[in-house]
Design a protein around this motif. Structure first.
Motif, PDB file in Angstrom:
ATOM      1  N   HIS A  84       0.829  -1.207   0.000  1.00 53.92           N
ATOM      2  CA  HIS A  84       0.000   0.000   0.000  1.00 53.92           C
ATOM      3  C   HIS A  84       0.863   1.257   0.000  1.00 53.92           C
ATOM      4  N   LEU A  85       2.020   1.216   0.698  1.00 55.13           N
ATOM      5  CA  LEU A  85       2.915   2.374   0.693  1.00 55.13           C
ATOM      6  C   LEU A  85       3.526   2.593  -0.680  1.00 55.13           C
ATOM      7  N   VAL A  86       3.929   1.502  -1.345  1.00 52.36           N
ATOM      8  CA  VAL A  86       4.506   1.610  -2.684  1.00 52.36           C
ATOM      9  C   VAL A  86       3.466   2.143  -3.659  1.00 52.36           C
ATOM     10  N   HIS A  87       2.260   1.593  -3.584  1.00 52.73           N
ATOM     11  CA  HIS A  87       1.180   2.054  -4.447  1.00 52.73           C
ATOM     12  C   HIS A  87       0.942   3.555  -4.270  1.00 52.73           C
ATOM     13  N   GLU A  88       0.823   3.977  -3.028  1.00 52.84           N
ATOM     14  CA  GLU A  88       0.558   5.388  -2.726  1.00 52.84           C
ATOM     15  C   GLU A  88       1.679   6.282  -3.248  1.00 52.84           C
ATOM     16  N   ALA A  89       2.929   5.893  -2.981  1.00 51.06           N
ATOM     17  CA  ALA A  89       4.059   6.733  -3.371  1.00 51.06           C
ATOM     18  C   ALA A  89       4.227   6.783  -4.891  1.00 51.06           C
ATOM     19  N   LEU A  90       4.042   5.656  -5.576  1.00 49.90           N
ATOM     20  CA  LEU A  90       4.201   5.662  -7.028  1.00 49.90           C
ATOM     21  C   LEU A  90       3.083   6.441  -7.705  1.00 49.90           C
ATOM     22  N   THR A  91       1.893   6.414  -7.123  1.00 52.70           N
ATOM     23  CA  THR A  91       0.809   7.252  -7.644  1.00 52.70           C
ATOM     24  C   THR A  91       1.190   8.722  -7.558  1.00 52.70           C
ATOM     25  N   GLU A  92       1.725   9.127  -6.415  1.00 51.70           N
ATOM     26  CA  GLU A  92       2.126  10.527  -6.242  1.00 51.70           C
ATOM     27  C   GLU A  92       3.293  10.886  -7.157  1.00 51.70           C
ATOM     28  N   ARG A  93       4.233   9.960  -7.310  1.00 48.91           N
ATOM     29  CA  ARG A  93       5.354  10.209  -8.228  1.00 48.91           C
ATOM     30  C   ARG A  93       4.849  10.471  -9.642  1.00 48.91           C
ATOM     31  N   GLY A  94       3.894   9.650 -10.093  1.00 47.93           N
ATOM     32  CA  GLY A  94       3.340   9.839 -11.427  1.00 47.93           C
ATOM     33  C   GLY A  94       2.644  11.178 -11.590  1.00 47.93           C
ATOM     34  N   LEU A  95       1.862  11.577 -10.579  1.00 47.54           N
ATOM     35  CA  LEU A  95       1.169  12.866 -10.638  1.00 47.54           C
ATOM     36  C   LEU A  95       2.159  14.024 -10.708  1.00 47.54           C
ATOM     37  N   LEU A  96       3.182  13.996  -9.874  1.00 50.69           N
ATOM     38  CA  LEU A  96       4.140  15.094  -9.837  1.00 50.69           C
ATOM     39  C   LEU A  96       4.925  15.187 -11.138  1.00 50.69           C
ATOM     40  N   ALA A  97       5.326  14.044 -11.691  1.00 50.51           N
ATOM     41  CA  ALA A  97       6.182  14.052 -12.876  1.00 50.51           C
ATOM     42  C   ALA A  97       5.422  14.386 -14.152  1.00 50.51           C
ATOM     43  N   THR A  98       4.118  14.138 -14.182  1.00 48.62           N
ATOM     44  CA  THR A  98       3.384  14.320 -15.427  1.00 48.62           C
ATOM     45  C   THR A  98       2.401  15.481 -15.413  1.00 48.62           C
ATOM     46  N   ARG A  99       1.892  15.842 -14.242  1.00 48.12           N
ATOM     47  CA  ARG A  99       0.814  16.821 -14.208  1.00 48.12           C
ATOM     48  C   ARG A  99       1.076  17.990 -13.260  1.00 48.12           C
ATOM     49  N   LEU A 100       1.491  17.704 -12.033  1.00 45.68           N
ATOM     50  CA  LEU A 100       1.549  18.750 -11.016  1.00 45.68           C
ATOM     51  C   LEU A 100       2.818  19.588 -11.085  1.00 45.68           C
ATOM     52  N   ALA A 101       3.959  18.959 -11.307  1.00 46.50           N
ATOM     53  CA  ALA A 101       5.227  19.698 -11.268  1.00 46.50           C
ATOM     54  C   ALA A 101       6.268  19.080 -12.192  1.00 46.50           C
ATOM     55  N   PRO A 102       5.966  18.944 -13.504  1.00 46.06           N
ATOM     56  CA  PRO A 102       6.950  18.340 -14.409  1.00 46.06           C
ATOM     57  C   PRO A 102       8.214  19.179 -14.562  1.00 46.06           C
ATOM     58  N   HIS A 103       8.144  20.460 -14.187  1.00 42.78           N
ATOM     59  CA  HIS A 103       9.332  21.317 -14.252  1.00 42.78           C
ATOM     60  C   HIS A 103      10.261  21.093 -13.070  1.00 42.78           C
ATOM     61  N   LEU A 104       9.764  20.456 -12.021  1.00 43.91           N
ATOM     62  CA  LEU A 104      10.561  20.239 -10.819  1.00 43.91           C
ATOM     63  C   LEU A 104      10.882  18.772 -10.565  1.00 43.91           C
ATOM     64  N   VAL A 105      10.067  17.862 -11.086  1.00 42.31           N
ATOM     65  CA  VAL A 105      10.266  16.423 -10.875  1.00 42.31           C
ATOM     66  C   VAL A 105      10.542  15.769 -12.221  1.00 42.31           C
TER      67      VAL A 105
END
Length: 603
Positions: A84-105
């Motif tokens: 569940h921790l891996v699932h949660e963290a990888l979901t957030e990683r995907g959001l940050l890298a593609t939608r929320l902060a692609p200029h920073l991640v």
């Protein structure tokens, strides 16, 4: 007003926000300007709540500027079956890298070296490759199937020769091959200040150098916080004031137990304890190691990363219990020797202390448990309400800040009768909108503004589409397009912008967090201090005396850090680091003391 202009944390904005703190009544008041606190401010403001945030020092001054600079799922959590921790963290990683902060991640590749040699070791080698391969494959599956937009390439297996081509500094002896996988990299402090600015653009009142010194209560309900402005003269009648709020959220990380002690006089003991785990990192020049990727190494107690970081490598981290000063955790000679010894087991040219450019230490806030080792404590988070009107959020990891923020604001919203759910999964941070197009057209952008393409690339990777603001500064004053003294990787404009728009109030705010000069240069920022003070002083109105005082503070800080890194253990290193006074003018918080003064209940 544009979103960018509405977000500017200028000196004038700080003065206006201080007045708002003292005179207005907020729905939510957040204590703590780290990644969780700034994320909570953004989450609450995006739901239409009236929000204030106060931070005792600078944004990300604690844990949130001293991480491994990774946005990652945590491969070792797969090993511990914490899916569940891996699932949660990888979901957030995907959001940050593609939608929320692609200029920073952005993606960063890693090798997992596979050791062993000879025919007799063949079955063990095959088992190790299968074991690690299955783990990394599962990591990719979680990211692709559950990750909400992976934003990272898939893993691949490498032969011994392929591993050596990719990372020539790996020792050939005992190397059987490697597995390459990808995770995300971020400048942690820049992400936090971007979160704070994004919250400010939505109307949040955001103030640093504003220390919560006590809770305000009516009967058994928290109704606000007493705050001290650390930039005001001590004898000023405006230096201390009350901030009223319907709900107070404490996102104070390793200081969470201090908030708990505020409730001692009413006999409440929150069912939450936070333990501080010290993580030390070394920074060495890129020329010290030859490789195209990072490394993930297993140690006897944890994992060790060798991370590419621009023109440098970051090597870390340690994982040890820490009960001393929490504001300025110190790295000892023992910590440094440990990291060098671990990384040298796989390098063909051993690193020495002469290779080190910078050292930094941070504290992870771990939910306390029965484990003897901090590496076994939970990285999950908890939200509790020990008293009406007060919420505490603690634990977690940097990558999942948005989940922690959403959870605690959900609790606050239910209490306030607000029903709008969190919007932050679909809310790009400042600089994200338009970033991809600007990166694609960066050569044209450079030509239009008369600057080298390399300058535009550097700015885009730090500010995203807000790069236009810095190019406008340079256009108005071409001298700001010059490199900063002692740090040619940065522009003078970045110091001016940090002071005008990013809430920097002191020299160390710029040299350690808005930029990384304090860890990326062998002089630790000393050769940049006077030029930086001149640029900041032009915005903040510093005279020669104030500039000299800021430089002296910074020099004392560097001297204390260097001295601490020569000490043999935590106790002596802590004593040495505390030899430099805090630039914000209050004593450092000791792990065994009570830095908070409890305010009397309001009548």
């Amino acid at each position: 007003m544009s979103r960018a202009n509405a977000s500017q944390l200028s000196p004038l904005r700080r003065a206006a926000d201080l007045r708002r703190l003292a005179t207005e009544h907020f729905d939510v008041l957040i204590i703590g300007g780290g990644v969780t606190g700034a994320g909570a401010a953004l989450d609450a403001a995006s739901r239409g709540l009236k929000v204030a945030l106060v931070e005792a020092r600078d944004y990300a001054a604690g844990t949130s500027s001293r991480s491994s600079k990774l946005i990652h799922g945590g491969l070792r959590y797969l090993e511990q079956l914490e899916f569940h921790l891996v699932h949660e963290a990888l979901t957030e990683r995907g959001l940050l890298a593609t939608r929320l902060a692609p200029h920073l991640v952005r993606p960063v590749p890693f090798l997992v070296p596979l050791l062993g040699g000879g025919l007799r070791d063949l079955p063990a080698r095959m088992l190790r490759r299968s074991y690690y391969g299955a783990g990394v494959a599962a990591y990719d599956v979680f990211a692709g199937v559950f990750g909400g937009g992976r934003g990272m390439p898939l893993h691949r297996h490498l032969t011994r020769e392929g591993a050596r081509r990719t990372f020539p500094s790996l020792k050939a002896e005992g190397l059987a091959g490697a597995i390459r996988y990808f995770d995300g990299q971020v400048d942690d402090a820049r992400l936090v200040v971007t979160l704070a600015r994004t919250a400010a653009s939505l109307g949040a009142t955001v103030v640093s150098s504003a220390r919560a010194v006590g809770l305000i209560r009516q009967a058994r309900e928290v109704t606000g916080v007493r705050v001290r402005d650390l930039e005001a003269p001590a004898d000023s009648p405006d230096a201390e004031f009350e901030v009223r709020a319907r709900t107070v959220i404490a996102a104070t990380g390793v200081w969470s137990d201090d908030m708990s002690r505020m409730l001692d006089d009413v006999g409440l003991r929150p069912r939450i304890r936070v333990r501080a785990s010290k993580g030390v990192h070394l920074v060495v020049p890129r020329s010290a190691i030859t490789g195209e990727t990072g490394l993930l190494l297993r140690t006897a107690t944890s994992v060790l990363f060798v991370i590419p970081w621009g023109g440098h490598w970051i090597i870390g981290t340690t994982d040890t219990d820490w009960r001393l000063d929490r504001s300025h955790p110190a790295a000892s000679a023992r910590d440094i020797d440990y990291l060098l010894a671990q990384v040298n087991t796989v390098l063909d040219r051993p690193l020495t202390t002469a290779d080190i450019e910078g050292v930094y230490a941070g504290l992870r806030p771990l939910l306390a448990g029965e484990a003897d080792s901090t590496s076994k404590l939970s990285r999950e988070h908890a939200v509790i309400e020990p008293m009406l009107g007060l919420l505490l959020v603690a634990g977690g990891k940097y990558t999942t800040y948005r989940v922690m923020a959403s959870d605690v604001v959900d609790r606050a919203a239910r209490r306030l009768g607000a029903v709008r759910p969190s919007r932050t999964a679909d809310l790009p941070l400042l600089g994200a909108d338009g970033y991809s197009a600007m990166w694609r057209d960066r050569a044209d952008l450079a030509r239009r503004h008369g600057v080298p393409v390399g300058v535009v690339e550097h700015l885009l990777e730090r500010y995203g589409s807000l790069t236009l603001d810095l190019l406008a500064l340079i256009g108005a004053d071409p001298l700001l397009g010059s490199p900063l003294a002692g740090a040619p990787e940065y522009l003078a404009a970045e110091v001016t912008y940090a002071t005008r728009a990013e809430g920097a109030l002191h020299l160390e705010d710029v040299l350690t967090r808005r930029t990384r000069i304090s860890i990326e240069t062998a002089h630790r920022g000393l050769e940049s201090a006077e030029h930086t003070a001149e640029l900041m002083g032009a915005v903040l109105g510093w005279n020669a005396e104030v500039r000299a005082r800021e430089v002296a503070h910074y020099r004392a800080r560097v001297a204390a850090e260097r001295n601490s890194q020569l000490m043999p253990d935590d106790a002596t290193a802590d004593t040495a680091r505390l030899g430099a006074p805090d630039v914000r003018g209050f004593p450092a918080d000791r792990g065994d003391g009570d830095p908070v003064e409890s305010a009397s209940p309001s009548r």
